[in-house]
Design an enzyme around this catalytic site. Structure first.
Site, short mmCIF file in Angstrom:
data_model
loop_
_atom_site.label_atom_id
_atom_site.label_comp_id
_atom_site.label_asym_id
_atom_site.label_seq_id
_atom_site.Cartn_x
_atom_site.Cartn_y
_atom_site.Cartn_z
N ILE A 13 0.21 13.60 2.63
CA ILE A 13 1.19 13.27 1.59
C ILE A 13 0.49 13.35 0.24
O ILE A 13 -0.55 12.71 0.03
CB ILE A 13 1.77 11.85 1.79
CG1 ILE A 13 2.35 11.71 3.20
CG2 ILE A 13 2.82 11.54 0.73
CD1 ILE A 13 2.61 10.26 3.61
N LYS A 33 3.15 7.04 8.73
CA LYS A 33 3.03 8.30 9.49
C LYS A 33 3.29 8.02 10.96
O LYS A 33 2.70 7.10 11.54
CB LYS A 33 1.64 8.91 9.30
CG LYS A 33 1.42 9.36 7.88
CD LYS A 33 0.24 10.30 7.82
CE LYS A 33 -0.25 10.39 6.40
NZ LYS A 33 -1.47 11.20 6.30
N ASP A 45 0.87 -1.18 0.00
CA ASP A 45 0.00 0.00 0.00
C ASP A 45 0.90 1.22 0.00
O ASP A 45 2.11 1.11 0.23
CB ASP A 45 -0.95 -0.03 1.21
CG ASP A 45 -2.26 0.74 0.93
OD1 ASP A 45 -2.37 1.37 -0.13
OD2 ASP A 45 -3.16 0.69 1.80
N GLU A 46 0.30 2.40 -0.25
CA GLU A 46 1.16 3.58 -0.34
C GLU A 46 1.48 4.16 1.04
O GLU A 46 2.59 4.60 1.28
CB GLU A 46 0.58 4.63 -1.31
CG GLU A 46 -0.43 5.62 -0.77
CD GLU A 46 -1.84 5.07 -0.67
OE1 GLU A 46 -2.03 3.94 -0.16
OE2 GLU A 46 -2.77 5.81 -1.04
N VAL A 47 0.48 4.15 1.95
CA VAL A 47 0.71 4.84 3.22
C VAL A 47 0.02 4.11 4.38
O VAL A 47 -1.09 3.62 4.25
CB VAL A 47 0.28 6.34 3.13
CG1 VAL A 47 -1.15 6.51 2.68
CG2 VAL A 47 0.50 7.08 4.45
N GLU A 101 -2.36 11.31 -8.04
CA GLU A 101 -3.60 12.04 -7.72
C GLU A 101 -3.63 13.42 -8.37
O GLU A 101 -4.61 14.14 -8.22
CB GLU A 101 -3.69 12.28 -6.20
CG GLU A 101 -3.66 11.03 -5.36
CD GLU A 101 -3.21 11.31 -3.92
OE1 GLU A 101 -3.34 10.37 -3.11
OE2 GLU A 101 -2.74 12.42 -3.60
N ASP A 107 -1.41 5.09 7.60
CA ASP A 107 -1.84 6.28 8.33
C ASP A 107 -2.33 5.86 9.71
O ASP A 107 -1.55 5.80 10.67
CB ASP A 107 -2.92 7.00 7.50
CG ASP A 107 -3.44 8.26 8.16
OD1 ASP A 107 -2.71 8.84 8.97
OD2 ASP A 107 -4.58 8.66 7.88
P1 5GP Z 1 -5.32 4.10 7.11
O1 5GP Z 1 -5.81 5.22 7.97
O2 5GP Z 1 -6.28 2.97 7.06
O3 5GP Z 1 -3.90 3.68 7.46
O4 5GP Z 1 -5.25 4.67 5.63
C1 5GP Z 1 -6.40 4.74 4.83
C2 5GP Z 1 -6.14 5.29 3.47
O5 5GP Z 1 -6.23 6.71 3.56
C3 5GP Z 1 -4.79 5.03 2.83
O6 5GP Z 1 -4.69 3.79 2.17
C4 5GP Z 1 -4.73 6.17 1.83
O7 5GP Z 1 -5.42 5.83 0.64
C5 5GP Z 1 -5.47 7.29 2.55
N1 5GP Z 1 -4.51 8.23 3.15
C6 5GP Z 1 -4.20 8.36 4.45
N2 5GP Z 1 -3.29 9.32 4.63
C7 5GP Z 1 -3.02 9.80 3.39
C8 5GP Z 1 -2.13 10.84 2.91
O8 5GP Z 1 -1.43 11.52 3.64
N3 5GP Z 1 -2.13 11.05 1.57
C9 5GP Z 1 -2.92 10.34 0.71
N4 5GP Z 1 -2.83 10.63 -0.58
N5 5GP Z 1 -3.76 9.36 1.13
C10 5GP Z 1 -3.80 9.10 2.46
#
Ligand code: 5GP
Length: 203
Positions: A181, A152, A108-110, A186, A112
């Site tokens: 980020i 993060k 996955d990319e991030v 995007e 969070d």
């Molecule tokens: P989670 O909170 O479950 O770790 O992340 C959920 C999703 O929110 C990530 O897969 C991503 O698509 C989106 N997301 C969370 N933080 C960021 C960010 O800083 N930038 C972008 N572009 N997407 C984010």
């Protein structure tokens, strides 16, 4: 204060190249990319995981969405997050996906709040257990590795399996402050985005 972290395609390419050195040690059989942010990193990673004379590592795609879930918990108003599968693996035939006994990299990319990764890992572990029991292959050892471009640095809402962390099967190419980020895929204006990323040293 930096309000957003801008990341260029070049930067992502290099982060995947760097991570591949570590991920190769895991000897991956398969990647599972969480869409949409995991798709491009997984494809780049595959280039760097390719071993001369061996086949490319297959990539399977899954899709997950997060929804705010407002409800009451013992009469107290509460807001949680619900994860919904929008796309999943097809286990209906043995020719489609076989995860049993495999080394699988989830991309996955991030990372969070960690909600998405927690859900993906726990559901995939459940699926493997069920499939293995059905096929009488429960003795085979399936291992998951999580790769993200960015983690993060913040308190997480959900956890990953302890052994994944202690055995080094979690890799974030970079750990960053809790800021938004901006990823290149995007963007409408990729030239301006890349300019901002270069200015921040993220190229
Ligand atoms: P989670 O909170 O479950 O770790 O992340 C959920 C999703 O929110 C990530 O897969 C991503 O698509 C989106 N997301 C969370 N933080 C960021 C960010 O800083 N930038 C972008 N572009 N997407 C984010």
């Amino acid at each position: 204060m930096v309000e957003k972290i801008y990341i260029s395609y070049n930067n992502i390419h290099k982060l995947c190249q760097e991570a591949a050195v570590v991920i190769k040690e895991f000897k991956p059989d398969l990647m599972i990319a969480i869409g949409g942010g995991g798709f491009i990193p997984a494809r780049i990673l595959r280039t760097f995981l390719k071993q001369p004379g061996s086949k490319n590592i297959p990539i399977q795609a899954i899709g997950l969405s997060l929804y705010e879930d407002f409800g009451t918990d013992n009469g107290v108003e509460s807001a949680g997050v619900e994860v919904v599968r929008t796309q999943w693996l097809d286990f209906s035939s043995t020719h489609t996906v076989d995860l049993i006994g495999k080394h699988i990299v989830i991309v996955d990319e991030v990372d969070d709040t960690r909600t998405t990764l927690h859900y993906a890992v726990s559901e995939l572990e459940k699926d493997v257990k069920e499939q293995a029991a059905k096929l009488g292959r429960s003795e085979e050892d399936t291992k998951f590795f999580v790769f993200v471009l960015h983690n993060k640095d913040k308190p997480k809402n959900a956890q990953l399996p302890e052994d994944m962390l202690t055995e080094g099967r979690y890799l974030a190419a970079r750990t960053v402050p809790d800021q938004w980020i901006a990823y290149p895929w995007e963007q409408i204006d990729i030239e301006d985005h890349t300019f901002q990323a270069v200015a921040q040293g993220n190229n």
